[in-house]
Design an enzyme around this catalytic site. Structure first.
Site, PDB file in Angstrom:
ATOM      1  N   GLU A 173      51.487  40.744  31.737  1.00  0.00           N
ATOM      2  CA  GLU A 173      52.565  40.179  32.573  1.00  0.00           C
ATOM      3  C   GLU A 173      52.785  38.703  32.232  1.00  0.00           C
ATOM      4  OE1 GLU A 173      52.252  41.221  36.760  1.00  0.00           O
ATOM      5  OE2 GLU A 173      52.476  43.344  36.266  1.00  0.00           O
ATOM      6  N   GLU A 297      50.668  50.004  34.048  1.00  0.00           N
ATOM      7  CA  GLU A 297      50.505  49.825  35.498  1.00  0.00           C
ATOM      8  C   GLU A 297      51.612  50.593  36.189  1.00  0.00           C
ATOM      9  OE1 GLU A 297      49.726  45.903  37.087  1.00  0.00           O
ATOM     10  OE2 GLU A 297      48.626  45.346  35.277  1.00  0.00           O
TER      11      GLU A 297
HETATM   12  O1  AHR Z   1      47.551  45.888  39.872  1.00  0.00           O
HETATM   13  C1  AHR Z   1      47.677  44.694  40.588  1.00  0.00           C
HETATM   14  C2  AHR Z   1      48.448  43.637  39.822  1.00  0.00           C
HETATM   15  O2  AHR Z   1      49.756  44.044  39.658  1.00  0.00           O
HETATM   16  C3  AHR Z   1      47.983  43.347  38.425  1.00  0.00           C
HETATM   17  O3  AHR Z   1      46.935  42.459  38.371  1.00  0.00           O
HETATM   18  C4  AHR Z   1      49.205  42.743  37.795  1.00  0.00           C
HETATM   19  O4  AHR Z   1      49.248  42.948  36.415  1.00  0.00           O
HETATM   20  C5  AHR Z   1      50.337  43.390  38.551  1.00  0.00           C
HETATM   21  O5  AHR Z   1      51.258  42.474  38.996  1.00  0.00           O
END
Ligand code: AHR
Length: 495
Positions: A173, A297
């Protein structure tokens, strides 16, 4: 009657087993308590890893585990987590809950966990606040077999042989918590950092993953593919299903009405559009689909359970989550020509977890059961299938009534997974094969009221059962799927 047409004569892409992957971050009680309790814990463990959790994860054939973050990855300095534990730095986990991170779970412990799980490794490197040298030395430490300062240090720390690093993420990110970069800047940084993610193995290469877009940031995908596409094996995508549009009030994990149920499922369906549109951009720069879309994610994100640390992201998991998982995994299967890996967030005690723990107790969530029921899709071949669906749901949460995907394993067994998204209607479905005839059909079902979940007091309220409401006649299978239900069928064909 809904008809599911399966065309076994039209095999499509391979469904990489990694689509069924997971993610574990130094966040809340995921690593500490959830996975790692330390050798001296009264909780039964092997080299510090909880036996109950490891065994449960082996049962779903966990294929790959991403670590150490998430946002934590771009603040993680790997050298803090090696060597004798009493000498490891204690620090504040600034990103998640402000708690003490004692670094007792580091590289060696992660590798030991993956060894016990029998899964592949996916390390996420620090590009946001780490140096090129630090990233390069981490790779050397883990993977070099000869004589070098880092390989020697690994040996001093008790591991003679190099570890296997299958996947390496170059930042996380980086448009947000990983440095707030613009895509042009990140793409250049990616090119530089990845140069020093050296391939020390003689027989294989590390699969390098660049930070991809946040949800629908198509400009990010376009720019990063244009500038850095030829230096990567994979590009990540992050998308969370958040019922409400307000970040401060995302909605409760357990208290929701039917409208909110459908709104959540509609949001889960957005994954399909995101994959299609990001893939179209990738196709422009990479028409041969060499670069994988890595959805590292995904999952539901609600308000934390009342009374828990807001920085720990601990939430319950109901049948609604099971439906989100069923829909999403069907979408990934159908797009497995481009989606090569996906990692639900997160493994234990955080967000859409497959396992929750409380002290020595452990429960398997409805989402866990979906991963169990879908596990035979792993490394199978996607088969052409289609079904005419109808729209159902709330006015602001219209979704198809049914979701499906079909695959064939190497031994010829066909797996069909179908979810009935309705909260109240039982749907009959006919399965018709365009060639060949089924010999046997057996099934498993997970079905309950939309808000039902397992608790530490009643850990087995939601669990899969044998599915019997079906018949096979003249080559056609007819079944009835109850509302908020997911069936997984095993079909053997006549020779
Ligand atoms: O999964 C929680 C968070 O969500 C992670 O650390 C991040 O990559 C995303 O914003």
């Amino acid at each position: 009657m809904a008809k599911l047409y399966v065309n076994p004569g039209n095999p499509k892409s391979k469904i990489s087993k990694e689509i069924y992957g997971h993610f574990s971050e130094h966040l809340g009680r995921c690593i500490y308590e959830g996975l790692y309790v330390g050798e001296d814990s009264p909780i039964p463990n092997t080299n510090g890893m909880r036996n109950d959790v490891v065994n449960a994860l082996k049962e779903i054939k966990i294929p790959v585990l991403r670590w150490p973050g998430g946002c934590f990855a771009d603040e993680y300095h790997w050298m803090d987590g090696i060597g004798p534990k009493e000498n490891r730095k204690k620090m504040i986990n600034t990103h998640w809950g402000g708690v003490v991170e004692d670094n007792s779970f580091g590289t060696h412990e992660y590798m030991e966990l993956c060894r016990q799980l029998g899964c592949e490794t996916y390390i996420n490197g620090n590009l946001g606040s780490g140096t090129v040298r630090e990233m390069s030395e981490w790779v050397e430490y883990m993977t070099f077999s000869g004589v070098s300062p880092m390989a020697d240090l690994r040996k001093e720390n008790g591991h003679e042989e190099p570890y296997t690093v299958n996947y390496f993420g170059v930042g996380n990110e980086n448009w947000g918590c990983g440095g707030n970069m613009r895509p042009e800047h990140y793409a250049d940084e990616y090119r530089r950092y990845q140069t020093y993610v050296r391939d020390y193995y003689k027989d294989k290469k590390i699969y390098k993953i660049a930070c991809g877009p946040n949800v629908d940031d198509y400009k990010w995908t376009d720019t990063v593919m244009k500038i850095a596409g030829k230096y990567m094996d994979g590009l990540s995508l992050h998308y969370y299903t958040i019922p409400r549009d307000e970040w401060e009030h995302k909605g409760s994990a357990t208290f929701f009405d039917e409208d909110m149920y459908y709104v959540t499922l509609r949001k889960a369906y957005r994954m399909e559009e995101l994959i299609q549109r990001h893939s179209a951009i990738m196709d422009h720069y990479d028409p041969k689909k060499k670069v994988g879309l890595i959805v590292d994610e995904w999952g539901t994100w609600y308000d934390v359970e009342p009374g828990t640390n807001p920085g720990f992201l601990y939430q319950q998991n109901t049948m609604r989550d099971a439906m989100v998982a069923a829909i999403t995994l069907n979408i990934f299967n159908k797009h497995s020509d481009r989606v090569r890996m996906a990692n639900i967030a997160q493994l234990v005690n955080v967000l859409q977890a497959v396992i929750l723990t409380e002290g020595e107790r452990m429960i398997l969530t409805p989402t866990y059961h979906i991963f169990r029921m879908y596990r035979d899709h792993q490394d199978a071949t996607l088969l052409d299938s289609s079904m005419k669906t109808e729209e159902i749901g709330a006015s602001n949460g219209r979704v198809p009534n049914l979701s499906e995907s079909v695959s064939r394993a190497k031994d010829g067994t066909i797996t069909i997974t179908i979810a009935n998204l309705s909260s109240e209607t039982n749907y009959p479905v006919e399965i018709v094969f365009s060639e060949g005839e089924p010999e046997t059909v057996t099934g498993t079902i997970l079905h309950h009221a939309i808000f039902m979940c397992n608790t530490f007091e009643e850990p087995d309220l939601v669990h899969p059962k044998e599915f019997t409401d079906m018949k096979l006649e003249n080559g056609v299978t007819t079944l009835h799927i109850p509302p908020c239900g997911v069936v997984s069928l095993k079909v053997t064909m006549k020779k």
